[in-house]
Design a protein around this motif. Sequence first.
Motif, short mmCIF file in Angstrom:
data_model
loop_
_atom_site.label_atom_id
_atom_site.label_comp_id
_atom_site.label_asym_id
_atom_site.label_seq_id
_atom_site.Cartn_x
_atom_site.Cartn_y
_atom_site.Cartn_z
N GLY A 4 1.80 9.73 4.87
CA GLY A 4 0.59 10.28 5.46
C GLY A 4 -0.10 11.31 4.59
N LEU A 5 0.67 12.17 3.94
CA LEU A 5 0.09 13.21 3.10
C LEU A 5 -0.83 12.61 2.05
CD1 LEU A 5 2.14 16.14 1.48
CD2 LEU A 5 0.31 15.00 0.26
N TYR A 6 -0.37 11.53 1.38
CA TYR A 6 -1.12 10.98 0.25
C TYR A 6 -2.24 10.05 0.70
CZ TYR A 6 2.91 13.02 -1.98
OH TYR A 6 3.87 13.91 -2.36
N VAL A 7 -2.15 9.50 1.89
CA VAL A 7 -3.27 8.71 2.40
C VAL A 7 -4.47 9.61 2.65
CG1 VAL A 7 -4.07 7.33 4.36
CG2 VAL A 7 -1.82 6.89 3.37
N PHE A 8 -4.23 10.80 3.21
CA PHE A 8 -5.32 11.73 3.48
C PHE A 8 -6.08 12.09 2.21
CE2 PHE A 8 -3.64 13.05 7.74
CZ PHE A 8 -4.85 13.00 8.41
N ILE A 9 -5.38 12.29 1.11
CA ILE A 9 -6.04 12.73 -0.12
C ILE A 9 -6.35 11.56 -1.05
CG2 ILE A 9 -5.02 15.03 -0.01
CD1 ILE A 9 -3.01 14.11 -2.12
N ARG A 10 -6.15 10.34 -0.57
CA ARG A 10 -6.49 9.12 -1.33
C ARG A 10 -5.76 9.07 -2.67
NH1 ARG A 10 -13.05 9.58 -0.54
NH2 ARG A 10 -13.02 9.91 1.72
N PHE A 11 -4.48 9.32 -2.62
CA PHE A 11 -3.64 9.26 -3.81
C PHE A 11 -2.61 8.17 -3.61
CE2 PHE A 11 0.06 10.77 -6.35
CZ PHE A 11 -0.54 10.69 -7.61
N ASP A 12 -2.64 7.15 -4.47
CA ASP A 12 -1.79 5.98 -4.28
C ASP A 12 -0.38 6.24 -4.81
OD1 ASP A 12 -3.84 4.56 -3.16
OD2 ASP A 12 -4.47 3.65 -5.05
N THR A 13 0.61 5.93 -3.97
CA THR A 13 2.02 5.97 -4.37
C THR A 13 2.65 4.64 -3.96
OG1 THR A 13 2.80 6.90 -2.27
CG2 THR A 13 2.10 8.46 -3.98
N PHE A 14 3.92 4.46 -4.30
CA PHE A 14 4.59 3.23 -3.91
C PHE A 14 4.62 3.07 -2.40
CE2 PHE A 14 6.45 3.29 -8.22
CZ PHE A 14 6.20 1.98 -8.57
N THR A 15 4.85 4.16 -1.68
CA THR A 15 4.94 4.06 -0.22
C THR A 15 3.60 3.66 0.39
OG1 THR A 15 6.70 5.72 -0.16
CG2 THR A 15 5.51 5.32 1.88
N THR A 16 2.51 4.25 -0.05
CA THR A 16 1.20 3.87 0.49
C THR A 16 0.87 2.43 0.13
OG1 THR A 16 0.02 4.69 -1.47
CG2 THR A 16 0.41 6.25 0.31
N ALA A 17 1.24 2.00 -1.08
CA ALA A 17 0.96 0.62 -1.49
C ALA A 17 1.80 -0.37 -0.68
CB ALA A 17 1.24 0.45 -2.99
N ILE A 18 3.05 -0.04 -0.40
CA ILE A 18 3.91 -0.93 0.39
C ILE A 18 3.35 -1.10 1.78
CG2 ILE A 18 6.19 -1.16 1.44
CD1 ILE A 18 7.32 0.23 -1.07
N VAL A 19 2.94 0.00 2.40
CA VAL A 19 2.38 -0.09 3.76
C VAL A 19 1.10 -0.91 3.75
CG1 VAL A 19 1.43 1.24 5.68
CG2 VAL A 19 3.45 2.08 4.48
N ASP A 20 0.25 -0.72 2.74
CA ASP A 20 -0.98 -1.52 2.64
C ASP A 20 -0.65 -3.00 2.50
OD1 ASP A 20 -2.51 0.73 2.84
OD2 ASP A 20 -2.82 0.96 0.67
N GLN A 21 0.31 -3.33 1.66
CA GLN A 21 0.71 -4.73 1.50
C GLN A 21 1.29 -5.29 2.79
OE1 GLN A 21 0.50 -6.99 -0.88
NE2 GLN A 21 -0.42 -5.73 -2.49
N PHE A 22 2.09 -4.50 3.48
CA PHE A 22 2.70 -4.95 4.73
C PHE A 22 1.62 -5.23 5.77
CE2 PHE A 22 4.32 -3.96 8.97
CZ PHE A 22 5.41 -4.83 9.06
N GLN A 23 0.62 -4.37 5.85
CA GLN A 23 -0.43 -4.55 6.85
C GLN A 23 -1.33 -5.74 6.52
OE1 GLN A 23 -2.28 -0.68 6.79
NE2 GLN A 23 -0.87 0.16 8.33
N SER A 24 -1.46 -6.07 5.24
CA SER A 24 -2.35 -7.17 4.87
C SER A 24 -1.65 -8.52 4.83
CB SER A 24 -2.99 -6.88 3.50
OG SER A 24 -1.98 -6.76 2.51
N THR A 25 -0.38 -8.55 4.36
CA THR A 25 0.32 -9.83 4.23
C THR A 25 1.61 -9.88 5.02
OG1 THR A 25 1.50 -9.06 2.25
CG2 THR A 25 -0.62 -10.16 1.92
N PHE A 26 1.86 -8.90 5.90
CA PHE A 26 3.06 -8.79 6.73
C PHE A 26 4.30 -8.79 5.84
CE2 PHE A 26 6.23 -10.66 9.76
CZ PHE A 26 6.34 -9.53 10.54
N ASN A 27 5.12 -9.83 5.87
CA ASN A 27 6.39 -9.81 5.14
C ASN A 27 6.25 -10.54 3.81
OD1 ASN A 27 9.11 -9.37 4.67
ND2 ASN A 27 9.73 -11.25 5.67
N GLY A 28 5.28 -10.10 2.98
CA GLY A 28 5.02 -10.78 1.73
C GLY A 28 5.94 -10.34 0.61
N ALA A 29 5.99 -11.17 -0.44
CA ALA A 29 6.86 -10.86 -1.57
C ALA A 29 6.38 -9.62 -2.31
CB ALA A 29 6.90 -12.06 -2.52
#
Length: 522
Positions: A205-230
């Motif tokens: 949450g901290l890095y989403v607010f300041i628009r700073f991409d990390t592995f955790t924010t990228a994983i959540v974005d991928q999960f929300q877009s492709t669910f259980n994708g590779a």
Amino acid sequence: MRQDLAAAAVKGRRARRHGGVPWIPIAAVAVSLFASLPLGFVVVAAFQAGWETVSALVFRPRVGELLTNTLFLVVLTVPVSAALAVALAWLTERSDLPGARLWSWLAVAPLAVPAFVHSYAWVTLVPGMHGLWAGVFISVIAYFPFLYLPIAAALRRLDPALEDAAASLGLSPRRVLLRVVLPQLRLALCGGGLLVGLHLLAEYGLYVFIRFDTFTTAIVDQFQSTFNGAAANMLAGVLVLCCLTLLGVEVLVRGEERYARVGPGAARLQQRARLGRMTLPCLALPLVVAMLSLGVPFITIGRWLMHGGAQVWRMDEIGLALGQTLFLALAGGLLATLAAIPMAWLSIRAPGRLQRGLEGLNYVAGSLPGVVVALALVTITVRVALPLYQTLFTIIAAYGLMFLPRALISLRASIAQAPVELERAAANLGRPPLRALWATTIRLSAPGAAAGLALSALGITNELTATQMLAPNGTRTLAMAFWNHSGEIDYAAAAPYAAIMVALSLPLTWLLYVQSKRMAGR
């Protein structure tokens, strides 16, 4: 008669040999294997994807960008947090700073404010805060207490005779600090730095607010877009490697030097340094830190509450979120505490190589980010146990995995203080193994169990990522409600949830502060 005595003697020897409760090692193995599921998931996912898919998803510019962001974030935040924590700890524990006890508590209190609430406060105050430097700044003020607590405790326990001997050899106060005091703080610095680093890797949450991409924010974005994708699975694998690398670096930096002393040390407290003319400039540091880490969040939350007025206090929605949060925190904390009992008992009563290996699995699993744990449980439930997907069982199991180390550490300390002779005496008097364990060690370790439950509940109360990914439909915790309103830029509606989370966390943070003082003999 002799046969009865012989049978009793054999029974007593077995009780002493096996601890009286033979199922405890089995339970410890089962819990450790369950705790290793997220790590096993990453390995299996990479194996099933194949080398071509793994290389295509891992060796690409996007992963390099995320890795660079993560590296700079950790390399900048941890040293700055360490320097700030050492300075504050020295001022509050070793100098005649006015109001040292108050400043000491205020240095710990930021733990009561969730990291994403810190970010919310600063972004609404300074809308232009984005990128790496914003992430480093907010991360430092949110996480430096993890370093301050062990460093302050180490300074309280440090034998003053060591510094007296160095001073008698002609070393200046500055050289005494660099050559005697700081080396004795290595364990505290390494342990606190590891905690800060792991939180940086796991934070979302901290890095989403300041628009700073990390592995955790990228994983959540991928999960929300492709669910259980590779892609999400491979990013999770890289994140796990980052966590394991951080653990390895901590072990190397920590070293194997001896820090214990023989005997009680000097029978006096360390004399506090006189600040003199530097009193006012030194007072500025804890004052500024308190304003940045506590003043800004409290003022921002208060401002939005006043701006929203009475209409933002929708008591039906708030009451539902509060009730669900308390239920999940209690259930998850209770599961983590119960699951920690076998391993904690085994680590104290039957130490050995197998025990250390099993215990290591629990700590490694607990060091993994919540997004990896959630992704693993999503994959397992979807592919193997679909009826368990998005159920209370799954989300509570995730909490148990994530916060198991907190309960384990607290229970270990309490069980170590419970004499094993009481268990043996109860077994020799004919009590069944489980009743003997319950009547002695379990009851005596109740304070440690309560502390572990409280620490786990505190973490669950402010948990966001795994809750979003695993919670059943209709679940609305305080963190989720806050995130939903803030995501809609309705900061006034989000303020009550932020205020309640802080209000729930403050008493537990105070207990943590008091406990750290007691453990250091103050």
